[in-house]
Scaffold this motif. Sequence first.
Motif, PDB file in Angstrom:
ATOM      1  N   PHE B 108      27.892  13.228 -24.497  1.00 37.06           N
ATOM      2  CA  PHE B 108      26.982  12.532 -23.591  1.00 37.06           C
ATOM      3  C   PHE B 108      27.354  12.806 -22.148  1.00 37.06           C
ATOM      4  CE2 PHE B 108      27.319  10.178 -27.514  1.00 37.06           C
ATOM      5  CZ  PHE B 108      25.988  10.035 -27.866  1.00 37.06           C
ATOM      6  N   GLU B 109      26.335  12.996 -21.339  1.00 34.69           N
ATOM      7  CA  GLU B 109      26.557  13.178 -19.903  1.00 34.69           C
ATOM      8  C   GLU B 109      25.965  11.996 -19.159  1.00 34.69           C
ATOM      9  OE1 GLU B 109      25.379  17.062 -18.481  1.00 34.69           O
ATOM     10  OE2 GLU B 109      26.094  17.886 -20.386  1.00 34.69           O
ATOM     11  N   PHE B 110      26.733  11.503 -18.182  1.00 34.02           N
ATOM     12  CA  PHE B 110      26.334  10.302 -17.451  1.00 34.02           C
ATOM     13  C   PHE B 110      25.982  10.647 -16.013  1.00 34.02           C
ATOM     14  CE2 PHE B 110      29.490   9.346 -20.673  1.00 34.02           C
ATOM     15  CZ  PHE B 110      28.856   8.370 -21.410  1.00 34.02           C
ATOM     16  N   ALA B 111      24.956   9.960 -15.468  1.00 37.42           N
ATOM     17  CA  ALA B 111      24.566  10.185 -14.078  1.00 37.42           C
ATOM     18  C   ALA B 111      23.852   8.950 -13.551  1.00 37.42           C
ATOM     19  CB  ALA B 111      23.648  11.400 -13.978  1.00 37.42           C
ATOM     20  N   ASN B 112      23.641   8.907 -12.270  1.00 40.64           N
ATOM     21  CA  ASN B 112      22.838   7.850 -11.628  1.00 40.64           C
ATOM     22  C   ASN B 112      23.238   6.435 -12.033  1.00 40.64           C
ATOM     23  OD1 ASN B 112      21.177   9.528 -10.049  1.00 40.64           O
ATOM     24  ND2 ASN B 112      19.996  10.063 -11.874  1.00 40.64           N
ATOM     25  N   GLY B 113      24.545   6.162 -12.036  1.00 37.32           N
ATOM     26  CA  GLY B 113      24.996   4.798 -12.259  1.00 37.32           C
ATOM     27  C   GLY B 113      25.361   4.471 -13.689  1.00 37.32           C
ATOM     28  N   ALA B 114      25.131   5.404 -14.632  1.00 38.77           N
ATOM     29  CA  ALA B 114      25.514   5.134 -16.015  1.00 38.77           C
ATOM     30  C   ALA B 114      27.036   5.017 -16.083  1.00 38.77           C
ATOM     31  CB  ALA B 114      25.021   6.247 -16.928  1.00 38.77           C
ATOM     32  N   VAL B 115      27.507   3.964 -16.748  1.00 42.74           N
ATOM     33  CA  VAL B 115      28.943   3.733 -16.874  1.00 42.74           C
ATOM     34  C   VAL B 115      29.473   4.641 -17.991  1.00 42.74           C
ATOM     35  CG1 VAL B 115      30.667   1.947 -17.321  1.00 42.74           C
ATOM     36  CG2 VAL B 115      28.513   1.352 -16.191  1.00 42.74           C
ATOM     37  N   GLU B 117      30.767   4.936 -20.793  1.00 41.66           N
ATOM     38  CA  GLU B 117      31.098   4.050 -21.894  1.00 41.66           C
ATOM     39  C   GLU B 117      29.977   4.176 -22.911  1.00 41.66           C
ATOM     40  OE1 GLU B 117      32.256   0.203 -20.411  1.00 41.66           O
ATOM     41  OE2 GLU B 117      31.607  -0.736 -22.262  1.00 41.66           O
ATOM     42  N   MET B 118      30.311   4.344 -24.177  1.00 42.45           N
ATOM     43  CA  MET B 118      29.300   4.553 -25.215  1.00 42.45           C
ATOM     44  C   MET B 118      29.698   3.814 -26.466  1.00 42.45           C
ATOM     45  SD  MET B 118      26.765   6.507 -24.575  1.00 42.45           S
ATOM     46  CE  MET B 118      26.097   6.745 -26.233  1.00 42.45           C
TER      47      MET B 118
END
Lengths: 103, 157
Positions: B108-115, B117-118
Amino acid sequence: MADPMKIRAQMKGDVADIRVLMSHAMETGQRKDGAGNTVPAHFIQSITVDVGGKRVLQGQTGPAVSRNPVFGFKVKGAKAGDKVVINWVDNKGDKRTDEATIG
Amino acid sequence: MDALRRTLLKGAGATGAIAAAMAAGVLRPSQVLAADINRAAFEAKDIAGALKAAGATNVADSTAIAIKAPDIAENGAVVPIEISSSLPNTVSLSVLVDKNPFPLTSSFEFANGAVPEMSLRVKMGQTAMVEALARTADGKHFIAKKEVKVTVGGCGG
């Protein structure tokens, strides 16, 4: 067309807590049916999540994700009323897009 | 008519060049189009192969990555996993299971404020190490591991 996703999105403090349940067989391609024939692999391989019009999460998944996948994630900076749009595509090209509003 | 044909041929040639560059490993698919799947990493049969295909070299152990998973999973078909990273600028998290036929389960790739954490649920064929791989914005990779004992495997049969 696959069944709709169930999306729950709620603000917890300043972080949006989003959970999604996707309805999908997630066949590994290793299982055999009653007649001994291998069941072909069929699984979600790409997921995207947009919140408030911005891409926040992009995922790649393989057949080792459980049947009817459940994902949970958190987004900072989102606010109640923002629209959450989740999209998946599987290895056979089937796809599904569903949306919810952060409550 | 002829001009059109030229253009088409040229276009085909350019596509071929990109494919060749990808095959040579010059361009990783994620650099060409982010939505593309990194098939090589998902089809790798061991952790080392998956890490290599994902472009993860010099992977350092890290205690900043937390893996929450049951010590004993009764049903290998549904093993709940929670991963999180407190490394600054974590942009990507992947979950691998070392004894599975294909260890990489998801990435998973996170961007724009995504924490970073999954939570998700994975299949496990047998007792194995669950490994969480984190990538930071500067391209460094970190990994953490946790053993999960499985009583009934979940990879079909």
